[in-house]
Design a protein around this motif. Structure first.
Motif, PDB file in Angstrom:
ATOM      1  N   VAL A  62      12.706 -32.851  27.425  1.00  0.00           N
ATOM      2  CA  VAL A  62      13.355 -32.635  25.585  1.00  0.00           C
ATOM      3  C   VAL A  62      14.580 -31.938  26.204  1.00  0.00           C
ATOM      4  O   VAL A  62      14.800 -31.669  27.646  1.00  0.00           O
ATOM      5  N   PHE A  63      15.718 -32.296  25.422  1.00  0.00           N
ATOM      6  CA  PHE A  63      16.653 -30.966  25.674  1.00  0.00           C
ATOM      7  C   PHE A  63      17.356 -30.619  24.548  1.00  0.00           C
ATOM      8  O   PHE A  63      17.119 -30.620  23.576  1.00  0.00           O
ATOM      9  N   SER A  64      18.646 -29.925  25.010  1.00  0.00           N
ATOM     10  CA  SER A  64      19.818 -29.197  23.686  1.00  0.00           C
ATOM     11  C   SER A  64      20.867 -29.858  23.844  1.00  0.00           C
ATOM     12  O   SER A  64      21.140 -30.738  24.059  1.00  0.00           O
TER      13      SER A  64
ATOM     14  N   SER B  88       5.990 -26.626  28.760  1.00  0.00           N
ATOM     15  CA  SER B  88       5.051 -26.421  29.796  1.00  0.00           C
ATOM     16  C   SER B  88       4.821 -27.422  30.542  1.00  0.00           C
ATOM     17  O   SER B  88       4.812 -28.699  30.413  1.00  0.00           O
ATOM     18  N   ALA B  89       3.529 -26.257  31.685  1.00  0.00           N
ATOM     19  CA  ALA B  89       2.961 -27.447  32.308  1.00  0.00           C
ATOM     20  C   ALA B  89       1.860 -29.042  32.537  1.00  0.00           C
ATOM     21  O   ALA B  89       1.742 -29.703  32.656  1.00  0.00           O
ATOM     22  N   ASP B  90       1.437 -28.478  30.738  1.00  0.00           N
ATOM     23  CA  ASP B  90       0.179 -28.442  29.766  1.00  0.00           C
ATOM     24  C   ASP B  90       1.004 -30.393  29.141  1.00  0.00           C
ATOM     25  O   ASP B  90       0.575 -31.057  28.282  1.00  0.00           O
ATOM     26  N   GLY B  91       2.535 -29.548  29.049  1.00  0.00           N
ATOM     27  CA  GLY B  91       2.832 -30.354  28.249  1.00  0.00           C
ATOM     28  C   GLY B  91       2.584 -30.421  26.334  1.00  0.00           C
ATOM     29  O   GLY B  91       3.657 -30.864  25.322  1.00  0.00           O
ATOM     30  N   LYS B  92       1.756 -29.025  26.384  1.00  0.00           N
ATOM     31  CA  LYS B  92       1.426 -28.563  25.134  1.00  0.00           C
ATOM     32  C   LYS B  92       2.451 -27.561  24.548  1.00  0.00           C
ATOM     33  O   LYS B  92       2.883 -27.973  22.504  1.00  0.00           O
ATOM     34  N   TRP B  93       3.655 -27.303  24.626  1.00  0.00           N
ATOM     35  CA  TRP B  93       4.324 -26.724  24.070  1.00  0.00           C
ATOM     36  C   TRP B  93       6.076 -26.884  25.129  1.00  0.00           C
ATOM     37  O   TRP B  93       6.500 -27.779  26.074  1.00  0.00           O
ATOM     38  N   ILE B  94       6.864 -26.452  24.159  1.00  0.00           N
ATOM     39  CA  ILE B  94       8.179 -26.330  24.391  1.00  0.00           C
ATOM     40  C   ILE B  94       8.914 -25.236  24.748  1.00  0.00           C
ATOM     41  O   ILE B  94       8.513 -24.433  23.223  1.00  0.00           O
ATOM     42  N   TYR B  95       9.030 -24.511  26.195  1.00  0.00           N
ATOM     43  CA  TYR B  95      10.009 -23.471  25.464  1.00  0.00           C
ATOM     44  C   TYR B  95      11.201 -23.040  25.667  1.00  0.00           C
ATOM     45  O   TYR B  95      11.730 -24.563  25.972  1.00  0.00           O
ATOM     46  N   TYR B  96      11.888 -22.880  24.835  1.00  0.00           N
ATOM     47  CA  TYR B  96      13.469 -22.204  25.216  1.00  0.00           C
ATOM     48  C   TYR B  96      14.217 -21.038  24.743  1.00  0.00           C
ATOM     49  O   TYR B  96      13.301 -20.021  24.451  1.00  0.00           O
ATOM     50  N   CYS B  97      15.062 -21.615  24.691  1.00  0.00           N
ATOM     51  CA  CYS B  97      15.728 -19.941  24.593  1.00  0.00           C
ATOM     52  C   CYS B  97      16.565 -20.025  23.143  1.00  0.00           C
ATOM     53  O   CYS B  97      17.471 -20.881  22.631  1.00  0.00           O
TER      54      CYS B  97
ATOM     55  N   SER C 267      16.456 -14.857  22.846  1.00  0.00           N
ATOM     56  CA  SER C 267      15.055 -14.224  23.126  1.00  0.00           C
ATOM     57  C   SER C 267      14.430 -16.084  23.601  1.00  0.00           C
ATOM     58  O   SER C 267      14.928 -16.388  23.595  1.00  0.00           O
ATOM     59  N   LEU C 268      13.298 -15.430  24.705  1.00  0.00           N
ATOM     60  CA  LEU C 268      12.917 -16.261  24.903  1.00  0.00           C
ATOM     61  C   LEU C 268      11.318 -16.632  23.608  1.00  0.00           C
ATOM     62  O   LEU C 268      10.489 -16.418  23.757  1.00  0.00           O
ATOM     63  N   CYS C 269      11.317 -17.905  23.201  1.00  0.00           N
ATOM     64  CA  CYS C 269      10.390 -18.355  22.535  1.00  0.00           C
ATOM     65  C   CYS C 269       9.711 -19.997  22.989  1.00  0.00           C
ATOM     66  O   CYS C 269      10.303 -21.063  23.581  1.00  0.00           O
ATOM     67  N   ARG C 270       8.247 -20.232  22.257  1.00  0.00           N
ATOM     68  CA  ARG C 270       8.300 -21.131  22.438  1.00  0.00           C
ATOM     69  C   ARG C 270       7.175 -22.048  21.585  1.00  0.00           C
ATOM     70  O   ARG C 270       7.577 -21.475  19.954  1.00  0.00           O
TER      71      ARG C 270
ATOM     72  N   ASN D  53       5.219 -26.212  14.162  1.00  0.00           N
ATOM     73  CA  ASN D  53       6.012 -25.365  12.943  1.00  0.00           C
ATOM     74  C   ASN D  53       5.732 -24.258  13.149  1.00  0.00           C
ATOM     75  O   ASN D  53       6.703 -23.293  12.031  1.00  0.00           O
ATOM     76  N   LYS D  54       5.414 -23.944  14.347  1.00  0.00           N
ATOM     77  CA  LYS D  54       5.369 -22.230  14.453  1.00  0.00           C
ATOM     78  C   LYS D  54       5.979 -21.488  15.511  1.00  0.00           C
ATOM     79  O   LYS D  54       5.616 -22.606  16.783  1.00  0.00           O
ATOM     80  N   ILE D  55       7.197 -21.441  15.471  1.00  0.00           N
ATOM     81  CA  ILE D  55       7.781 -20.533  16.196  1.00  0.00           C
ATOM     82  C   ILE D  55       6.761 -18.930  16.900  1.00  0.00           C
ATOM     83  O   ILE D  55       6.760 -18.035  16.487  1.00  0.00           O
TER      84      ILE D  55
END
Lengths: 593, 486
Positions: free
Chosen positions: B233-235, B289-298, B315-318, B330-332
């Motif tokens: 995942v990239f910005s 995330s460690a399990d790959g199910k989430w993408i955390y980002y700012c 803010s820190l979102c996922r 589709n939900k942040i």
């Protein structure tokens, strides 16, 4: 006996004349080049520095070259070092040549390698390490011929083929080729195959070494063959460098082949050689030297040394025209309180000659950084200095930049960072004393506040945090003026900046700030602008709210008269009013700048 | 073979050290100990290289150190103020005293008299640090770069090698090197400029990727690997550097555009997220995330830049990510709210055990390396508890961190020494999630941090060494044509 003595005197005379000429060239004509070299390196008396240098092929030559270059701090000493080394080089070439054929009549030819190095040194990026490498290579070659034992020669040959490559770089091939040649000739003479094998082995080894070395050294293969440290741009190899590296071999060819054999004992032959050499030397040096660069380097050196009056004196004799030189001159005018008065007496090339925008190279940001420093824009000065040092192509550090970075960090109270630069500078020969003095200021705000320069700059620097904008330099300068009304330099630079841009509106907006600057009289350039503004709206000069000198009033009348009535007014005005703001305003093409 | 030679040298040095005048008639020191690096009272892994140090007290002639464990003692004396431990003796001592406190007593000789400082403790933990650390070594400049190298250091010894060098790459700018799953067999870095690309190292094979499609305005910048290794995942950022005017502040770097994208390395496909593509919000620094199910980002709402830079708070979102369908959720969710917490979040990194999410907090903006107030913080993902990591942070920039594979160590870049030159620090995270006092990456020559005027950027830990070096990267960058992504 007398003939031998005369021959010896003749040879020594050649060397003496050559040495004196070289010395005069570098100490008088090219002294700023020597200072230029000195500022773009940081020779440290430190084991880590030594190891760092030795970690790449040619590192010892670089190390010795840099050791010698530090003495360029004094240009006369630098010139003496170059002269001495060029003479040693010539003598070594003669010693090596004699082995092949003792032919005194070809003695003048032995100057060729030294002459080519001299020509190469006319390029500001040619480094001392090449001269060191040539000398070491020839010196080791001289010793080789005194070894008669074959096994010892094998050991010596193999050892020095490897060692020389590592210590002096590609100049090692001079040793390899000459000794191989010696072995081939010996083999032929004695019908001895072992000598031929030794020569061939050394040649083969010399081509393999860079290929092997590539496994450990992060340099492109081409650099490992042609050298890393002989030129400031490691990726570039000027053709003169190739000539320099091959000239000792070409010279030897003269001795081996003895061209024009039937005539070479005649005086005419020797005289012809000398005449040709002199002509070749003067013409190649003449075409290789760059006096424009020397002039720019001289300005830069004088700025670095804060010799403001000297800069103005030089400019009065020959007005500078390049933005680099004009930046130096304008700073000198500013530092001596003459910017508003005299700047348009000299050639002006827009804001590029006042506060040039940042360029990604290692030379042009330096005068600009000096200007920013003296203005009190400490962070910008620091940035320009840091970036200039980062852009040095051979990754060297700079004594000049380290000193300035020490200063900017002390002024900003970043003592830990300043301490790092001081630590390094205290390991140098010529800056140690300065560094130890600067060390006394660390962590001592009161002492810094009382320093005549740093204390002042600490007072006038920005205390409000905002983002610097190079597009709004006049506003940046205005903020400095607002912060400290005693910062006359910032005020004059601000007005100069808008005048250079022909922005009269902004000039009129900023000019009133000068009321608090304690001027005895309105500086001449400002008078010229004010008169110009007045004449745009009024028919006569009476009633002006400013004190304008009668001379300026008289001149503006004359200027207006010529401008209105002469068809070729520009030429006339250039001759008579080229030193006025009016001429700059009406005739200087901004786009052409 | 070389290890044996090293061991012999160690023994020789120990014998020599023992022969060097051992301290006698030792008096208590009346001055405070001044050692660099500050190794006093730290928790260290059993596999760390010797903690060599400088004794910076004035006029030190000799230094002697007693390290006393339960079973034995290591005593070494050195001339001068530079103290180094023999590697083999050090390693044996650490292994023999794992999970113990050992007492360290430093003595100095001054004017022929020995003085002893108050002893301090090292706790040696069996929780090992990953053996390899990569970082980018670069002058902390503004915009100009010249000499950039990515190096790999074995933290168990002092062995360091160059794994990418811009000198061999036509002076191209190189971004930092990141690992997936803390493995030397999964890593990447961006090589900028003409002929550049993203150099992906996966299972011993190097690929050059062009992580940008015709629909994307910008290329990939900050990134992270999915645990499967298939995705990254990239910005995509348009980055502007600018200069502060006040002393002590240096550079401000901000984005004028940024979005998120997932790269599928198996199918050469870029998967853009409609959720994160809002033009009114900047998104950056994504990580799985460690399990790959989430993408955390700012994420931060767009403000007028650069004028309102100080109002730029991320803010820190996922957002969820489905590996099977390669689709974004589709939900942040907002994990850390900049408005309520104050500040701006950067560089989130999830611990491999999935328990923690650590990130950097600055007053504003998105470039913590030049924000002196930048500190690391950590959220317990199970309880939501926020830990401000006071034991770890300093008054200067502490940022660009990573986790060890066992989630027991955080490695991070800190400018705590001088505010300008970043160094790598390690901090132990115990079973209760408490962080311990950090210590700097040990150097063979402890003077190195004084003399080396380069910053260590983006330290990343890995359990194994990468299978390439600078020469192979040079060859691959020339040989390979960038693989295009759709």
């Amino acid at each position: 006996m007398n003939r031998l003595l005369a021959q010896k005197i003749g040879m020594n005379s050649f060397s003496l004349v050559f040495g004196v000429t070289v010395y005069i060239f570098f100490s008088v004509l090219y002294s700023a080049h020597l200072h230029y070299h000195e500022q773009f390196q940081l020779f440290l008396f430190d084991s880590m520095y030594f190891k760092e240098r030795l970690a790449v092929p040619g590192g010892l030559a670089d190390y010795i070259g840099e050791f010698l270059t530090q003495f360029f701090y004094n240009s006369w000493l630098g010139a003496a070092i170059i002269t001495l080394l060029l003479c040693i080089l010539q003598q070594l070439v003669w010693q090596v040549a004699k082995y092949f054929k003792k032919a005194e009549n070809f003695y003048p030819i032995t100057f060729l390698p030294s002459i080519t190095v001299w020509v190469f040194f006319c390029d500001e990026n040619a480094l001392m390490s090449i001269l060191v490498a040539l000398i070491v290579s020839l010196l080791i070659t001289c010793f080789f011929r005194s070894i008669y034992n074959y096994k010892l020669r094998v050991l010596y040959g193999i050892f020095f083929t490897i060692a020389l490559y590592w210590f002096i770089g590609p100049a090692f091939f001079i040793f390899v080729i000459i000794t191989s040649l010696q072995e081939f000739l010996l083999g032929r003479k004695r019908k001895d195959l072992s000598s031929v094998m030794l020569g061939s082995g050394m040649l083969l080894l010399s081509t393999l070494i860079p290929l092997v070395v590539q496994r450990w050294i992060s340099y492109p293969l081409v650099n490992l063959f042609v050298g890393i440290g002989y030129y400031r741009f490691p990726a570039v190899m000027p053709y003169v460098e190739i000539v320099v590296l091959t000239m000792p071999l070409i010279t030897l060819l003269f001795f081996i082949c003895q061209p024009l054999h039937p005539f070479n004992n005649s005086r005419v032959f020797i005289t012809s050689q000398v005449v040709i050499l002199v002509l070749v030397t003067f013409s190649t040096v003449w075409f290789s030297m760059n006096l424009d660069k020397e002039e720019a380097m001289h300005y830069d050196y004088l700025v670095r040394k804060k010799k403001w009056d000297r800069i103005i004196q030089i400019a009065e004799k020959k007005p500078p025209t390049s933005p680099f030189n004009v930046t130096c001159l304008n700073l000198a005018l500013g530092k001596t309180g003459q910017l508003g008065e005299r700047m348009f007496e000299f050639y002006q090339n827009g804001i590029e000659g006042l506060l040039p925008v940042f360029q990604r190279d290692f030379t042009s940001p330096l005068p600009a950084s000096e200007a920013y420093y003296h203005l009190g824009m400490i962070n910008t000065a620091q940035r320009f200095t840091f970036e200039a040092m980062e852009a040095i192509p051979n990754f060297r550090k700079s004594t000049r930049c380290y000193m300035r970075l020490t200063e900017t960090n002390i002024i900003n109270g970043e003592y830990e960072v300043a301490r790092k630069y001081i630590n390094a500078l205290s390991k140098t020969l010529f800056y140690r004393r300065w560094a130890l003095k600067a060390k006394e200021y660390l962590y001592n705000d009161k002492k810094v506040d009382h320093h005549p320069e740093w204390g002042w700059l600490r007072k006038i620097r920005y205390e409000e945090d905002f983002l610097f904008s190079a597009k709004e330099t006049d506003i940046m300068l205005g903020k400095l003026v607002q912060h400290n009304k005693a910062n006359k330099l910032a005020f004059e630079y601000m007005l100069a900046y808008v005048l250079e841009q022909k922005d009269i509106e902004k000039f009129l907006k900023y000019y009133p700030l000068g009321r608090e600057m304690n001027y005895q009289a309105i500086p001449k350039s400002y008078q010229e602008v004010l008169v110009y503004v007045w004449t745009q709206k009024n028919g006569s000069l009476d009633g002006m709210p400013w004190t304008i000198s009668p001379v300026v009033k008289e001149r503006v009348r004359e200027f207006a008269h010529i401008y209105m009535n002469q068809s070729n007014s520009e030429e006339i005005l250039r001759n008579r009013f080229g030193n006025s703001y009016w001429y700059y305003l009406l005739f200087k093409n901004m786009n052409a700048q | 073979m070389s290890y044996k030679i090293l061991a012999l040298l160690d023994i020789l040095l120990l014998v020599l050290g023992a022969c060097t005048a051992a301290p006698t008639h030792v008096l208590p020191a009346t001055e405070v100990i001044s050692i660099y690096p500050d190794y006093i009272g730290v928790t260290i892994p059993q596999n760390i290289a010797p903690l060599n140090f400088l004794l910076r007290n004035e006029q030190v002639e000799m230094v002697s150190v007693d390290v006393v464990g339960v079973n034995d003692t290591m005593q070494i004396t050195r001339k001068g103020n530079k103290f180094t431990f023999p590697l083999l003796a050090w390693k044996n001592f650490l292994i023999n005293h794992t999970n113990e406190d050992v007492r360290v007593t430093v003595m100095m000789r001054k004017a022929m008299q020995w003085y002893k400082f108050d002893p301090f403790i090292w706790h040696i933990t069996s929780d090992s640090l990953d053996s390899y650390l990569s970082y980018r070594l670069i002058e902390p400049g503004y915009e100009v770069w010249n000499e950039i190298q990515i190096r790999e250091r074995c933290v168990e010894t002092f062995k360091e090698r160059v794994i990418a060098d811009n000198n061999l790459l036509e002076n191209k700018c190189m971004n930092c090197h990141i690992y997936g799953n803390n493995s030397g067999n999964l890593s990447l870095f961006h090589l900028r400029g003409e002929g550049g690309g993203t150099m992906l190292n996966k299972d011993g094979k190097i690929r050059k990727l062009h992580l940008q499609t015709s629909e994307m305005r910008l290329g990939a910048v900050y990134g992270s690997f999915h645990p499967s290794g298939r995705y990254g995942v990239f910005s995509t950022n348009f980055i502007i550097p600018t200069l502060h005017t006040i002393g002590g502040k240096r550079l401000e770097v901000y984005d004028t555009e940024s979005d998120l994208v997932v790269a599928d390395f198996n199918n050469n496909r870029m998967i853009q997220s409609p959720v994160s593509a809002s033009p009114n919000v900047f998104e950056t620094f994504p990580t799985f995330s460690a399990d790959g199910k989430w993408i955390y980002y700012c994420a931060a709402p767009v403000v007028n830049l650069p004028d309102s830079i100080k109002k730029m708070h991320y803010s820190l979102c996922r957002v969820s990510f489905d590996e099977t369908s390669a689709s974004w959720g589709n939900k942040i969710d907002t994990v850390w709210n900049a408005k309520t917490n104050g500040g701006s979040a950067c560089h989130p990194k999830a611990s491999p055990d999935g328990l923690f999410l650590s990130f950097t907090v600055t007053d504003y903006g998105t470039f913590p390396i030049w924000h002196q107030e930048a500190d690391l913080q950590m959220i317990n993902l199970q309880t939501g508890e926020l830990n401000k990591l006071e034991e770890l942070n300093s008054k200067r920039s502490d940022t660009y961190h990573c986790w060890s594979s066992n989630s027991r160590w955080i490695a991070f870049a800190s400018k705590r020494i001088d505010g300008q030159y970043g160094r790598v620090y390690f901090s132990y995270v115990d079973a209760q999630g408490r962080v311990h006092k950090p210590f700097v990456l040990p150097q063979k020559n402890p003077e190195n941090d004084d003399l080396n005027l380069k910053s260590y950027n983006i330290p990343e830990l890995a359990t194994t060494s990468v299978p390439f070096d600078a020469i192979s990267i040079e060859k691959k960058s020339q040989e390979l044509v960038s693989e295009q992504f759709k």
